[in-house]
Design a protein around this motif. Sequence first.
Motif, PDB file in Angstrom:
ATOM      1  N   TYR A  36       0.843  -1.053  -0.153  1.00  0.00           N
ATOM      2  CA  TYR A  36      -0.003  -0.128  -0.058  1.00  0.00           C
ATOM      3  C   TYR A  36       0.766   1.173  -0.013  1.00  0.00           C
ATOM      4  O   TYR A  36       2.148   1.222   0.406  1.00  0.00           O
ATOM      5  CB  TYR A  36      -0.964   0.072   1.200  1.00  0.00           C
ATOM      6  CG  TYR A  36      -0.201   0.079   2.488  1.00  0.00           C
ATOM      7  CD1 TYR A  36      -0.057   1.340   3.045  1.00  0.00           C
ATOM      8  CD2 TYR A  36       0.194  -1.020   3.054  1.00  0.00           C
ATOM      9  CE1 TYR A  36       0.641   1.644   4.355  1.00  0.00           C
ATOM     10  CE2 TYR A  36       0.950  -0.825   4.611  1.00  0.00           C
ATOM     11  CZ  TYR A  36       1.156   0.394   4.925  1.00  0.00           C
ATOM     12  OH  TYR A  36       1.861   0.767   5.882  1.00  0.00           O
ATOM     13  N   THR A  37       0.197   2.366  -0.355  1.00  0.00           N
ATOM     14  CA  THR A  37       0.920   3.735  -0.302  1.00  0.00           C
ATOM     15  C   THR A  37       0.053   4.546   0.701  1.00  0.00           C
ATOM     16  O   THR A  37      -1.215   4.522   0.899  1.00  0.00           O
ATOM     17  CB  THR A  37       0.786   4.511  -1.539  1.00  0.00           C
ATOM     18  OG1 THR A  37       1.439   3.867  -2.671  1.00  0.00           O
ATOM     19  CG2 THR A  37       1.109   5.869  -1.429  1.00  0.00           C
ATOM     20  N   GLY A  38       0.591   5.111   1.690  1.00  0.00           N
ATOM     21  CA  GLY A  38       0.116   5.820   2.791  1.00  0.00           C
ATOM     22  C   GLY A  38       0.864   7.262   2.912  1.00  0.00           C
ATOM     23  O   GLY A  38       1.690   7.627   2.392  1.00  0.00           O
ATOM     24  N   TRP A  39      -0.082   8.082   3.559  1.00  0.00           N
ATOM     25  CA  TRP A  39       0.341   9.522   3.599  1.00  0.00           C
ATOM     26  C   TRP A  39      -0.243  10.132   4.823  1.00  0.00           C
ATOM     27  O   TRP A  39      -1.102   9.647   5.298  1.00  0.00           O
ATOM     28  CB  TRP A  39      -0.138  10.244   2.555  1.00  0.00           C
ATOM     29  CG  TRP A  39      -1.434  10.398   1.949  1.00  0.00           C
ATOM     30  CD1 TRP A  39      -2.541  10.909   2.442  1.00  0.00           C
ATOM     31  CD2 TRP A  39      -2.047   9.277   1.179  1.00  0.00           C
ATOM     32  NE1 TRP A  39      -3.744  10.667   1.905  1.00  0.00           N
ATOM     33  CE2 TRP A  39      -3.386   9.779   1.107  1.00  0.00           C
ATOM     34  CE3 TRP A  39      -1.686   8.250   0.435  1.00  0.00           C
ATOM     35  CZ2 TRP A  39      -4.451   8.834   0.258  1.00  0.00           C
ATOM     36  CZ3 TRP A  39      -2.442   7.361  -0.285  1.00  0.00           C
ATOM     37  CH2 TRP A  39      -3.919   7.817  -0.255  1.00  0.00           C
ATOM     38  N   ASN A  40       0.413  11.285   5.259  1.00  0.00           N
ATOM     39  CA  ASN A  40      -0.316  11.980   6.326  1.00  0.00           C
ATOM     40  C   ASN A  40       0.031  13.443   6.306  1.00  0.00           C
ATOM     41  O   ASN A  40       1.059  13.934   5.444  1.00  0.00           O
ATOM     42  CB  ASN A  40       0.169  11.388   7.818  1.00  0.00           C
ATOM     43  CG  ASN A  40       1.747  11.646   7.896  1.00  0.00           C
ATOM     44  OD1 ASN A  40       2.035  12.761   8.361  1.00  0.00           O
ATOM     45  ND2 ASN A  40       2.564  10.724   7.678  1.00  0.00           N
ATOM     46  N   VAL A  41      -0.572  14.462   6.715  1.00  0.00           N
ATOM     47  CA  VAL A  41      -0.188  15.817   6.886  1.00  0.00           C
ATOM     48  C   VAL A  41      -0.958  16.525   7.993  1.00  0.00           C
ATOM     49  O   VAL A  41      -1.881  15.944   8.584  1.00  0.00           O
ATOM     50  CB  VAL A  41      -0.992  16.552   5.839  1.00  0.00           C
ATOM     51  CG1 VAL A  41      -2.470  16.413   5.696  1.00  0.00           C
ATOM     52  CG2 VAL A  41      -0.523  18.024   5.697  1.00  0.00           C
ATOM     53  N   GLY A  42       0.017  17.292   8.742  1.00  0.00           N
ATOM     54  CA  GLY A  42      -0.731  17.605  10.100  1.00  0.00           C
ATOM     55  C   GLY A  42       0.479  18.755  10.439  1.00  0.00           C
ATOM     56  O   GLY A  42       1.431  19.236   9.788  1.00  0.00           O
ATOM     57  N   ALA A  43       0.380  19.188  11.807  1.00  0.00           N
ATOM     58  CA  ALA A  43       1.051  20.050  12.636  1.00  0.00           C
ATOM     59  C   ALA A  43       1.419  19.580  13.934  1.00  0.00           C
ATOM     60  O   ALA A  43       0.569  18.986  14.659  1.00  0.00           O
ATOM     61  CB  ALA A  43       0.538  21.360  12.513  1.00  0.00           C
ATOM     62  N   THR A  44       2.302  20.260  14.382  1.00  0.00           N
ATOM     63  CA  THR A  44       3.065  20.007  15.883  1.00  0.00           C
ATOM     64  C   THR A  44       3.174  21.319  16.708  1.00  0.00           C
ATOM     65  O   THR A  44       3.791  22.331  15.862  1.00  0.00           O
ATOM     66  CB  THR A  44       4.157  19.237  16.030  1.00  0.00           C
ATOM     67  OG1 THR A  44       4.281  18.038  15.368  1.00  0.00           O
ATOM     68  CG2 THR A  44       4.744  18.959  17.424  1.00  0.00           C
ATOM     69  N   TYR A  45       2.454  21.475  17.785  1.00  0.00           N
ATOM     70  CA  TYR A  45       2.418  22.916  18.319  1.00  0.00           C
ATOM     71  C   TYR A  45       3.212  22.350  19.967  1.00  0.00           C
ATOM     72  O   TYR A  45       2.559  21.655  20.491  1.00  0.00           O
ATOM     73  CB  TYR A  45       1.158  23.589  18.494  1.00  0.00           C
ATOM     74  CG  TYR A  45       1.068  24.699  19.140  1.00  0.00           C
ATOM     75  CD1 TYR A  45       1.625  25.881  18.455  1.00  0.00           C
ATOM     76  CD2 TYR A  45       0.905  25.069  20.579  1.00  0.00           C
ATOM     77  CE1 TYR A  45       1.739  27.190  19.104  1.00  0.00           C
ATOM     78  CE2 TYR A  45       0.746  26.209  21.227  1.00  0.00           C
ATOM     79  CZ  TYR A  45       1.316  27.234  20.406  1.00  0.00           C
ATOM     80  OH  TYR A  45       1.263  28.527  20.890  1.00  0.00           O
ATOM     81  N   ALA A  46       4.418  23.376  20.334  1.00  0.00           N
ATOM     82  CA  ALA A  46       4.639  23.375  21.562  1.00  0.00           C
ATOM     83  C   ALA A  46       4.025  24.042  22.482  1.00  0.00           C
ATOM     84  O   ALA A  46       3.905  25.281  22.505  1.00  0.00           O
ATOM     85  CB  ALA A  46       6.263  23.753  21.294  1.00  0.00           C
ATOM     86  N   LEU A  76     -10.475  -1.803   2.224  1.00  0.00           N
ATOM     87  CA  LEU A  76     -10.833  -3.060   2.932  1.00  0.00           C
ATOM     88  C   LEU A  76     -11.892  -2.982   3.937  1.00  0.00           C
ATOM     89  O   LEU A  76     -11.270  -2.676   5.096  1.00  0.00           O
ATOM     90  CB  LEU A  76      -9.687  -3.765   3.375  1.00  0.00           C
ATOM     91  CG  LEU A  76      -8.444  -4.428   2.281  1.00  0.00           C
ATOM     92  CD1 LEU A  76      -7.403  -5.104   3.268  1.00  0.00           C
ATOM     93  CD2 LEU A  76      -9.082  -5.453   1.431  1.00  0.00           C
ATOM     94  N   PRO A  77     -12.975  -3.117   3.550  1.00  0.00           N
ATOM     95  CA  PRO A  77     -14.169  -2.710   4.783  1.00  0.00           C
ATOM     96  C   PRO A  77     -13.817  -3.758   6.014  1.00  0.00           C
ATOM     97  O   PRO A  77     -14.227  -3.191   6.911  1.00  0.00           O
ATOM     98  CB  PRO A  77     -15.208  -3.137   4.091  1.00  0.00           C
ATOM     99  CG  PRO A  77     -15.131  -2.958   2.704  1.00  0.00           C
ATOM    100  CD  PRO A  77     -13.660  -3.401   2.554  1.00  0.00           C
ATOM    101  N   ALA A  78     -13.332  -5.001   5.994  1.00  0.00           N
ATOM    102  CA  ALA A  78     -13.379  -5.701   7.213  1.00  0.00           C
ATOM    103  C   ALA A  78     -12.032  -5.445   7.794  1.00  0.00           C
ATOM    104  O   ALA A  78     -11.838  -6.181   9.078  1.00  0.00           O
ATOM    105  CB  ALA A  78     -13.319  -7.142   6.476  1.00  0.00           C
TER     106      ALA A  78
END
Length: 233
Positions: free
Chosen positions: A187-197, A215-217
């Motif tokens: 599979y190919t996976g990705w993420n996007v987000g932010a970190t705040y101190a 894959l519903p199951a």
Amino acid sequence: MPRPVLLAAALVGLSATVASAQDGGFNLPDGFGVELGAGTDNRSKAISKTQGDAYAYGIVDYVPGTGDVYMSGSIEGVDSSGADWETKLLVGWAPQFAGFDLDFNAAHKWLIDPIPGTDNGAWEFTANVSRSLGPASARVQYQYSTDALGQTGSFSWVEGRVGWAFTPRLEGTAAVGRREQRNSVDYTGWNVGATYALTRNLDLDVRWYDTDVDLPADNRYNEALVAEIRLGF
């Protein structure tokens, strides 16, 4: 203890530790570092290790003080082959070369009290190359295991990540990776987000994860918005 209750207990513990640290009551021996955390989902290589449930974790690091070698041990909540916890011991080397930060490490993982007969141990090898230029950062990661935990056989994971520090406290990152594995789904996976101190020791990370698997199951691959709090010393 159900994971949502465990998460709440971990957050209470984090708050108490922060208060203690701010009062000057938390000191570690030279070379040691501790990180505690909890999140709404335990994501690794873009997929869930807790079937979408909350989790908590703890890490102890040790840097001898000479050279670039380091060691760490960790425990984290999972939902895998009947096990609720996974432990890891790791040895790494993190030199610098020509302005690049390098990190090579070998880790051994164990599932705690899985279903009898489960493959409960695995080696995992990681190589990172990263570079920062002003507020911009980038990292390429390669991971490989000859035989992963559970029914999964060998796998490789390649990921590229970019980041931007908007302020001294706020950094945004995005990553995309590809996993090829034996006895399981590629599979190919990705993420996007932010970190705040939030404070000098306490970070909040909010991140969107998704994959190209339908894959519903099997809800490990589902898209999810994940929040995680991390306390480090």
